[in-house]
Motif scaffolding. Structure first.
Motif, PDB file in Angstrom:
ATOM      1  N   ASP A  27      86.544 -47.291 -18.335  1.00 34.92           N
ATOM      2  CA  ASP A  27      86.905 -46.485 -17.172  1.00 34.92           C
ATOM      3  C   ASP A  27      87.898 -45.432 -17.670  1.00 34.92           C
ATOM      4  O   ASP A  27      89.110 -45.557 -17.483  1.00 34.92           O
ATOM      5  N   VAL A  28      87.374 -44.431 -18.329  1.00 32.70           N
ATOM      6  CA  VAL A  28      88.193 -43.425 -19.014  1.00 32.70           C
ATOM      7  C   VAL A  28      87.898 -42.047 -18.443  1.00 32.70           C
ATOM      8  O   VAL A  28      86.743 -41.682 -18.256  1.00 32.70           O
ATOM      9  N   GLU A  29      88.963 -41.321 -18.150  1.00 27.84           N
ATOM     10  CA  GLU A  29      88.838 -39.957 -17.651  1.00 27.84           C
ATOM     11  C   GLU A  29      89.289 -38.976 -18.723  1.00 27.84           C
ATOM     12  O   GLU A  29      90.102 -39.304 -19.576  1.00 27.84           O
ATOM     13  N   VAL A  30      88.763 -37.772 -18.632  1.00 22.87           N
ATOM     14  CA  VAL A  30      89.201 -36.681 -19.493  1.00 22.87           C
ATOM     15  C   VAL A  30      90.007 -35.728 -18.616  1.00 22.87           C
ATOM     16  O   VAL A  30      89.530 -35.294 -17.568  1.00 22.87           O
ATOM     17  N   GLU A  31      91.241 -35.455 -19.043  1.00 24.59           N
ATOM     18  CA  GLU A  31      92.129 -34.584 -18.277  1.00 24.59           C
ATOM     19  C   GLU A  31      92.396 -33.298 -19.040  1.00 24.59           C
ATOM     20  O   GLU A  31      92.674 -33.329 -20.236  1.00 24.59           O
ATOM     21  N   THR A  32      92.329 -32.190 -18.334  1.00 23.69           N
ATOM     22  CA  THR A  32      92.681 -30.892 -18.892  1.00 23.69           C
ATOM     23  C   THR A  32      94.077 -30.542 -18.398  1.00 23.69           C
ATOM     24  O   THR A  32      94.309 -30.507 -17.192  1.00 23.69           O
ATOM     25  N   GLY A  47      92.832 -43.951 -19.481  1.00 24.96           N
ATOM     26  CA  GLY A  47      92.148 -44.973 -18.693  1.00 24.96           C
ATOM     27  C   GLY A  47      92.176 -46.315 -19.387  1.00 24.96           C
ATOM     28  O   GLY A  47      93.088 -46.624 -20.155  1.00 24.96           O
ATOM     29  N   TRP A  48      91.130 -47.110 -19.108  1.00 21.59           N
ATOM     30  CA  TRP A  48      91.030 -48.464 -19.644  1.00 21.59           C
ATOM     31  C   TRP A  48      89.637 -48.719 -20.179  1.00 21.59           C
ATOM     32  O   TRP A  48      88.650 -48.262 -19.615  1.00 21.59           O
ATOM     33  N   ASN A  49      89.551 -49.439 -21.275  1.00 24.54           N
ATOM     34  CA  ASN A  49      88.301 -49.940 -21.827  1.00 24.54           C
ATOM     35  C   ASN A  49      88.453 -51.453 -21.908  1.00 24.54           C
ATOM     36  O   ASN A  49      89.168 -51.959 -22.781  1.00 24.54           O
ATOM     37  N   LYS A  50      87.847 -52.153 -20.963  1.00 25.55           N
ATOM     38  CA  LYS A  50      88.035 -53.595 -20.778  1.00 25.55           C
ATOM     39  C   LYS A  50      89.515 -53.850 -20.545  1.00 25.55           C
ATOM     40  O   LYS A  50      90.074 -53.339 -19.583  1.00 25.55           O
ATOM     41  N   ASP A  51      90.177 -54.612 -21.408  1.00 25.84           N
ATOM     42  CA  ASP A  51      91.596 -54.914 -21.203  1.00 25.84           C
ATOM     43  C   ASP A  51      92.516 -54.079 -22.097  1.00 25.84           C
ATOM     44  O   ASP A  51      93.688 -54.382 -22.260  1.00 25.84           O
ATOM     45  N   ARG A  52      91.982 -53.012 -22.672  1.00 24.77           N
ATOM     46  CA  ARG A  52      92.777 -52.162 -23.567  1.00 24.77           C
ATOM     47  C   ARG A  52      93.030 -50.805 -22.931  1.00 24.77           C
ATOM     48  O   ARG A  52      92.125 -50.173 -22.396  1.00 24.77           O
ATOM     49  N   ARG A  53      94.259 -50.357 -23.014  1.00 19.84           N
ATOM     50  CA  ARG A  53      94.659 -49.044 -22.520  1.00 19.84           C
ATOM     51  C   ARG A  53      94.119 -47.975 -23.450  1.00 19.84           C
ATOM     52  O   ARG A  53      94.197 -48.094 -24.684  1.00 19.84           O
TER      53      ARG A  53
END
Length: 111
Positions: A27-32, A47-53
């Motif tokens: 659940d990762v977003e790309v921010e400008t 964001g998060w990938n499973k339990d990793r920031r």
């Protein structure tokens, strides 16, 4: 040939194009992030990938004086190359992620 007044427009366009991509994991977003007043530009993942920031800088660009300083470039094609395609002269682009003594071999500005 591009004008210095156009450099922020080119940088923002490039970052916005990259910002449209969605990472294929988590659940990762790309921010400008754009600071026109101080002339700082970044593209970040957060964001998060499973339990990793997940947090990281994909691209960091500053305009200092009359030149574009590419502080970090995590893209495959290289934002400096995209800027050159838009008409920015290589002598107006500093690849700041290279040590100052190595920049003379890049084909871009030294400082």
């Amino acid at each position: 040939m591009a004008r210095i007044a156009d450099y922020p427009i080119y940088i923002e366009e490039i970052l916005r194009n990259y910002g449209q991509y969605t990472p294929a994991y988590g659940d990762v977003e790309v921010e400008t992030v754009i600071d026109r007043e101080q002339q700082h530009y970044q593209l970040l993942t957060v964001g998060w990938n499973k339990d990793r920031r997940v947090w990281g800088c994909i691209v960091h660009i500053d305009i200092k004086g009359q030149k574009i300083w590419v502080q970090h470039d995590g893209t495959e094609e290289g934002v400096a190359n995209l800027l050159v395609e838009k008409g920015v002269p290589k002598q107006d682009i500093v690849l700041a992620y290279h040590a100052p003594y190595k920049r003379q071999y890049t084909g871009f500005a030294v400082n």
